[in-house]
Design a protein around this motif. Structure first.
Motif: not given
Length: 310
Positions: A73-88, A94-104
């Motif tokens: 999120v800090r690296f995203d200088v263009e503010r283009q990310i709306k969601s960071v999703v982590y999938q194990l 292969a469950v996933s969760e939204v670690k930051w932002g909104e669900e997409h």
């Protein structure tokens, strides 16, 4: 372990992320390919960009995922990310969760101005294989006027590229009706004439007659799963597909065939073709997307270009 404690190990990943996110990124892309085994200690991490979702895949648990998310999120200088999703990927389902932002759960991404529906983190595959970008580019150059057969079509991204390249018809074959319907949505996203798209949502091995009803083909795409329980195994069933080619090809037809298995050697498919269709010659091998560079290329995706006799 934390990123601060193991900065040297994570430096290649952080450098790639910071560089990638320093500018606007319009197209879907593999950002970091840890599975290529080029960076010791990061072999379990892949990062993919499906705007506006950054998908972080762990093939074992990433213990410092929260800190990694903060840095993304800090690296995203263009503010283009709306969601960071982590999938194990190593977990059941292969469950996933939204670690930051909104669900997409559904995104419409682009690749060279073509549009594709993806579902990052919803299931094991997002619905769009990023390593196939060079093949989609090739199809846009060499599909003009051709009748194209797409076996194991999945969500039909190769057929979308072929029609964008001027193919007169594509025939999509996949036993998964949801995948075929997903493919229809991809064709619609690109305003492609539905009359040019034929769909066969049935088991390939029970559909040869129907496939032949749509004529012989100047371009055949064979991109099977390595192993799909109850339907296909590259090691056991690829030969059965190749045996049918002489009934499907127009003279001089191009055949693009892939294999993606760490257990099958680089000459497996050419040798199999020579055994069952000795008059079909190997033209060459195509590269996968450069982001997928691998320490052991023989274990990765292999894309072969064959040609039927004229």
């Amino acid at each position: 372990m934390s990123l601060s404690t193991h900065q040297a190990v994570f430096q290649p990943l952080l450098q790639v992320l910071e560089t990638f996110l320093s500018t606007a990124q319009l197209d879907a892309r593999r950002v970091f390919h840890g599975r290529g085994h080029l960076h010791e200690g990061l072999e379990h991490i892949n990062v993919d960009w499906y705007a506006p979702v950054m998908l972080v895949s762990g093939y074992k648990e990433i213990e410092n995922i929260d800190e990694l998310t903060e840095l993304i999120v800090r690296f995203d200088v263009e503010r283009q990310i709306k969601s960071v999703v982590y999938q194990l990927r190593s977990s059941k389902g292969a469950v996933s969760e939204v670690k930051w932002g909104e669900e997409h759960p559904v995104c419409i991404v682009t690749e060279s101005e073509l549009k594709f529906e993806v579902q990052p983190g919803v299931r094991q595959n997002a619905g769009f294989f990023l390593d196939m970008r060079p093949l989609r580019h090739w199809l846009r150059q060499y599909s003009e006027g051709k009748n194209v057969l797409n076996l194991f079509a999945y969500t039909c991204s190769l057929s979308v590229a072929a029609l964008a390249g001027g193919a007169r018809q594509v025939v999509n074959v996949d036993m998964s009706k949801p995948s075929i319907n997903w493919g229809k949505r991809n064709h619609e996203l690109n305003s492609q004439d539905p009359r040019s798209v034929k769909s066969i949502p049935h088991n390939l091995f029970k559909s040869w007659g129907r496939i032949q009803q749509f004529g012989r083909y100047e371009l055949l795409l064979i991109d099977p799963p390595t192993r799909q329980k109850g339907s296909f195994s590259a090691e056991k069933d690829y030969a059965a597909v190749l045996k049918k080619l002489h009934k499907l090809c127009e003279p001089g037809a191009d055949i693009i065939a892939t294999v993606n298995s760490p257990y099958l050697s680089g000459d497996y498919l050419p040798s199999l073709m020579q055994r069952y269709q000795s008059n079909i010659r190997l033209i060459g091998e195509m590269e996968a997307s450069p982001e997928f560079v691998d320490k052991y290329p023989e274990r990765g995706l292999k894309i072969f270009h064959f040609r039927a006799p004229g």
